[in-house]
Design an enzyme around this catalytic site. Structure first.
Site, PDB file in Angstrom:
ATOM      1  N   HIS A  47       6.501   6.985  11.001  1.00 51.23           N
ATOM      2  CA  HIS A  47       5.914   6.829   9.655  1.00 51.23           C
ATOM      3  C   HIS A  47       5.406   8.222   9.287  1.00 51.23           C
ATOM      4  O   HIS A  47       4.198   8.457   9.212  1.00 51.23           O
ATOM      5  CB  HIS A  47       4.783   5.806   9.700  1.00 51.23           C
TER       6      HIS A  47
ATOM      7  N   LYS B 147      24.854 -12.336   4.225  1.00 50.22           N
ATOM      8  CA  LYS B 147      25.807 -11.474   3.548  1.00 50.22           C
ATOM      9  C   LYS B 147      26.366 -10.424   4.493  1.00 50.22           C
ATOM     10  O   LYS B 147      27.518 -10.035   4.373  1.00 50.22           O
ATOM     11  CB  LYS B 147      25.152 -10.805   2.332  1.00 50.22           C
TER      12      LYS B 147
ATOM     13  N   ARG C 237      11.690   1.756   3.754  1.00 50.18           N
ATOM     14  CA  ARG C 237      10.946   1.178   4.865  1.00 50.18           C
ATOM     15  C   ARG C 237      11.830   0.132   5.507  1.00 50.18           C
ATOM     16  O   ARG C 237      12.460  -0.662   4.821  1.00 50.18           O
ATOM     17  CB  ARG C 237       9.651   0.527   4.387  1.00 50.18           C
TER      18      ARG C 237
ATOM     19  N   ARG D 270       0.814  -1.197   0.000  1.00 51.18           N
ATOM     20  CA  ARG D 270       0.000   0.000   0.000  1.00 51.18           C
ATOM     21  C   ARG D 270       0.862   1.267   0.000  1.00 51.18           C
ATOM     22  O   ARG D 270       0.689   2.153  -0.843  1.00 51.18           O
ATOM     23  CB  ARG D 270      -0.877  -0.029   1.251  1.00 51.18           C
ATOM     24  N   THR D 271       1.802   1.335   0.914  1.00 51.02           N
ATOM     25  CA  THR D 271       2.667   2.510   1.010  1.00 51.02           C
ATOM     26  C   THR D 271       3.566   2.635  -0.223  1.00 51.02           C
ATOM     27  O   THR D 271       3.758   3.718  -0.766  1.00 51.02           O
ATOM     28  CB  THR D 271       3.538   2.434   2.283  1.00 51.02           C
TER      29      THR D 271
END
Lengths: 377, 377, 377
Positions: free
Chosen positions: B202, B153, B174, B123-124
Site C-alpha cells: 500500500h 464471467k 485496489r 477512505r482511500t
C-alpha cells in the site's frame, strides 16, 4: 479570543480540517500568520508550522451577513425571515438552471462536496449532486459509507468526519441514526447538510415543500393545507406542520387512517402556536376547501406482521380524479415521492398535480443552500 | 528501435491504449506518422490506420527527467532522493490546496483517472478522488470492480486493464491479491497506482507516513520511532520500517503484544541495513525517548475464533494521556486510521496528536503522485 | 399547434422536465412566454408561472437537421445513411480523443448525464462516463438504481424517469427488462440512451461493432463475416446480423455448437433481405474466407444444470493462432468482451486481433451519440 486583522472578504478562501473545539480551548501564539476566510463566515489563521492552527470568530472587517447559516441540520433552525431569504436565492437558482446552457453556473467552481451516505438514497443523493454540478462544483460520492463506521472496524462518526472534511469543502450526510447530523456538525469545521438522519430530520425536504407551496399558491399566510396518509410516522408531514406554524392564518386538515393518525405532540404544538387544525375523514370535502392536498405514502415497514392493517390503511385515502375535480382551480396536489398508488396515474395529466415540479424544486433549494453555505449571502 | 523526431515537450499529449509489450516485439513501417508524448516520458507514434501503432522509448530531444516514475507499485521502488523530490512536490500541493479557492488547481484539467477498486475502501478512494479533483482532473469510479473479473464471467485482470486504459489516463487500483498491481502495470500503457493489493503493498500509505514524520519532526535522519500494536500483520508498519531503513541513525522500538510481534524478516532486514532496533514492553518508557509513536489497530479478523487472544492483545497498549504526557514536546502520535480505542479520544486535543494531519497529508502525497505520473517532474 | 417565433439556434438551451405527452393534449394560453430550444431539436415555452408549460415541435426558423435522433433505443432504428453519418462524427471524436490534452473537448461543458443502471455493468457505464467526460460534460452515477423501483417502495419506471430528468440533460439507462428503454423514452422529455435492456437491445454495442468493421476493413458492402459461438442467446450477434443486412453483397457464416445455433427469425430475416448465409462447422475454412471473425462467449448461465452441455459447447470453437494463421492479412478477429478462453491469449499479439480496438471504438461511438443527442448534427 479576539483577533484584529485587515482582511478582504474576497481574499483567499480556505477550508481547513481544524476542529471547532480546538480554537476556543487553546491559546495560541503565532509568529507568521496567514489569515483566511472559510465558507461559513468564520476565519482561520495558519502559521508556517502545520501543528499550530486556530480559528477566529471575530474579525474586524467581517463581511456583512444577513443571516447566520453554518449548517443545515433541522427544519426548526429556520425562522420566517431566513426561509424567505433562502427562497429568494432558490428562485435565482431556478433562473440559472432554466436559462444557462445545460442549466449551469460556475459560482461553485473549485468547490468539492462529499456525499456521505450511511444508507443509500439515490433520489436525494442525485438531487444534491445535480445541484452542486449545476453550480460548477465537484462531487465525491460515497453511497455505502457504513463501511467507514462498521462494527468490524468500529470508527466513530466523529473520526470519519475529521477525515472526510480534509478531502472536501462541504459534507452532505445521510445517516440511519437520529441526531447524527448534529454530532457531525459539532465536529466538522466545514458545513454539514443533513440529508436525512433516521426517523429524525430531513430539513431540505421540509424546505422544498414550503418553497413549492409558495411557488404554486403564491403565498404562505392564510392557506389551508390537507395532510393526508401516514401522519404518524411520516417525517415529511410532521416537519411541514412545524414550519407552517410560522405563518399567519394557516389551517391544517389531518386526513388519515386511524392507525397512522397525527400524534399529539404536533397537535399540541400547533395549538400553542395558534394554528387551527382539525381531523377530518372526508377527503373530498377537505380537498374542496384546501389550497394544498399533501398526500403521503403509507409505509409498509411500519406495520410489521400486520399486513391486514397495512392493506386497510393504504387503500383508504387515494387521490384520484374525483378528489382533484373537487379541488379549486388554483389548488395543488403535492407528494414527497416515491408514490405507489396513493395518487392515481391519471392525475399526473392535471395541471394541479404539482409533485414532479415539487421534486424539481428540491434541486433549486439545494442549489441555494450550497451557494449560501459555501459563499454566504 | 530508435526514432528521431523533432518534438516539443509541450506538444500534444496522448494516453494510448497500446500495450507495452507490443512496441518492442514488432518492427513497424509507418508512412504517415504522428508523434505524441505520453505522460510517462515515453512516446507514441500513430498512423492513419488504427491497426498499426507503436511506441518509441528513445526520442532525440527527450525532456529532462530527474527521476524515473512510471507506476507506483511498492514502497521499495523509492530511494531516498526520489522520496525527497516527491515530498517537495507534495509541499507545493499543500500550498495549492490551502491557498486556492476551494483548494484547487487546474494543472490536471482534461485528465481522467479511473479508480478500479476490487474491494471497497472508501477512505482511500475518496483521498485519491479528492486529490485528482483538487488538481482539476476528472474521475471514473468503480467501487465494485470484482464483477469485471468475477468467477462467473472469468475475465482476466489483464483484459480488464486493457479495456479500462482505453477510457482513462491513469488507473488507481485496489485489489485483494498480492501482486495484482504489478501485473496490471506490466499490461497497461498508462500509469498504475497501487492503492493496496491484499496483504501485499500500500505504497501511498507508506509515503504519506514518511512525509508526515518529516513535516512534523523536521528530519528523517537520527530519529527514534516506536511502532506499536499489530506488528505481525500490519502492512503499514512493515512498509514504514522498510523505508526508515534508508535514513541515517534511525532507531526503531517495537512495542506489541506477544501474539502480534514484528516478524523476523523485517528485523533481519533492519539489522542488515545497520538500523538499531529493540523490542520493549514498556510503552511509557519508549514514548519518552521517541520522536514518533506510531500506533496501529489490532485487527480482529486475524484472530479467528480466538476472541480471548484478541481481547487480551487489543487492550495491552493504549495511547492515552499518560503516554502522551511522557512524550517530548516536539514528538507526535501517528496512526493510519481508522482507530478503535487504541488511542483515547482525549488525546485528540493535544497538539502532538498528528493522525488527522497525517490523513490530510495523504491528500498531498496523492496529488503529488498524480501530478508526477501525468505531467512528469 | 404551430408557434411562430424568432429564434436563434445558438440561443439559450433548456432541458425541461416536461412530459412529451402533455404538450399535445392540452391547449395552453400563455401571456408571458420565453422560448427555448432543447437538445433534441424541439422547442419549449415557459411562462412566469411554473405551472403552465408546453413544447412546440414546429418553429419557423428551425435549425436544419439532417437526421432525426431523439433517443437511442434499438439498433433497428438506424438506417444506412444515419449510421454513416454517426460514423463520421465518431471519427471526429477519435481525433479529439487522440489529439487533445487528456483527450478532451469542451463541447458538452455544462451538460449533465445521468447513468441510471438497474443492474451493474461497470464496463458499459465506464465507457459512457468516459465519453461524456472526454467531451467536457458531467455525470451523475447510479449503479444500483433498483432501489428506485424496488418492490418495497414500488415506484414505477415512469415516475423515476420524471424525477431524474429534472436533475440531468440526458439519461443513459440499463435495465433488466426488455422494452424498459422504450418506456423510459416515451415518458422522458430529455434524450434516453439504451445501454442494454435485459435480453432485448444493446444498440450502442451494435453500432460500435459495425463501426469497427468499417474502420478495420474499410467497407461494409461486399464483406464476409463469421459469427462464432453463442448465436442463440447472444444479443450482440443477433443485432449485428440485423444491421449487416442493410449492406450490399454481405455473406454471413454461422459457426456454433448445435445447442446454441442461430435462431430461425434472424435466418428468415436475412433471407428476406437477400443476404447470403450458411451454417458451417469448419471454423478454419470459414476463417480463411472471411473479413471478420466475430467470436462470442458461451454464457454458462444459459445452460442451467447442464454443465456437461456447457463444457462441450464452450470448448468447441476456440480462436487460436491456427485459426488466425488461416485468416487473410487484412481480416480481423472481433469479440464484444469480456472473453474467457474462446480466444487464446497469444492471439492478442497479432495485429488482426481487433477486440481491444473494438472496445475503444465504443468510446468514440458513445461520444458521437452524446454529441448528436445533446447538440444535434
Amino acid at each position: 479570543m479576539t483577533i484584529s486583522a485587515t482582511f478582504s472578504s474576497h481574499g483567499k478562501i480556505l477550508m481547513s480540517p481544524l476542529r471547532k473545539s480546538e480554537w476556543a480551548n487553546q491559546p495560541v501564539l503565532c509568529k507568521s500568520v496567514e489569515l483566511f476566510k472559510n465558507g461559513r463566515n468564520q476565519y482561520r489563521m495558519s502559521t508556517n508550522s502545520n501543528k499550530f492552527q486556530c480559528r477566529a470568530l471575530e474579525i474586524e472587517n467581517k463581511s456583512s451577513t444577513k443571516f447566520h447559516l453554518d449548517d443545515v441540520i433541522e427544519s426548526q433552525q429556520f425562522d420566517r425571515e431566513t426561509l424567505s431569504a433562502i427562497f429568494e436565492v432558490a428562485r435565482e437558482m431556478e433562473k440559472i438552471e432554466k436559462n444557462s446552457i445545460g442549466g449551469r453556473s460556475e459560482i461553485l467552481k473549485g468547490y468539492l462536496m462529499a456525499t456521505l451516505f450511511y444508507e443509500p438514497s439515490t433520489r436525494t443523493r442525485l438531487s444534491f449532486e445535480s445541484a452542486m454540478k449545476r453550480l460548477g462544483g465537484e462531487v465525491l460520492t460515497t453511497e455505502n459509507a457504513r463501511e467507514f463506521s462498521s462494527a468490524a472496524k468500529g470508527e466513530t462518526l466523529e473520526d470519519t468526519i475529521r477525515t472526510v472534511e480534509g478531502y472536501s469543502d462541504i459534507i452532505v450526510m445521510r445517516h440511519f441514526e437520529s441526531g447524527a447530523a448534529r454530532r457531525a456538525a459539532s465536529t466538522a469545521s466545514i458545513p454539514i447538510i443533513n440529508a436525512g438522519d433516521g426517523p429524525g430530520q430531513h430539513p431540505t425536504q421540509a424546505l422544498l415543500d414550503v418553497y413549492t407551496i409558495e411557488r404554486e399558491i403564491g403565498k404562505l399566510d392564510g392557506i389551508n393545507v390537507a395532510l393526508v396518509g401516514d401522519l404518524a410516522y411520516g417525517r415529511t408531514v410532521r416537519s411541514l406542520a412545524h414550519l407552517l406554524a410560522m405563518y399567519e392564518d394557516v389551517k391544517i386538515y389531518f386526513v388519515s387512517p386511524d392507525v397512522v393518525k397525527m400524534k399529539d405532540d404536533i397537535k399540541d404544538y400547533l395549538t400553542s402556536m395558534g394554528v387551527q387544525w382539525e381531523e377530518n375523514a372526508d377527503l373530498i370535502e377537505v380537498a374542496s376547501k384546501c389550497d394544498v392536498v399533501y398526500q403521503t405514502r403509507i409505509q409498509r415497514e411500519r406495520f410489521g406482521e400486520r399486513v391486514d392493517l397495512y392493506e386497510e390503511a393504504r387503500g383508504k385515502y387515494i387521490v384520484d380524479m374525483s378528489v382533484v375535480n373537487a379541488m379549486q382551480k388554483h389548488a395543488v396536489v403535492m407528494h414527497p415521492l416515491p408514490r405507489l398508488d396513493e395518487i392515481t396515474v391519471d392525475v399526473d395529466g392535471d395541471s394541479r398535480a404539482a409533485y414532479f415540479r415539487q421534486a424539481k424544486n428540491g434541486l433549486y433549494i439545494r442549489m441555494a443552500l450550497l451557494k449560501l453555505l459555501l459563499l454566504g449571502w
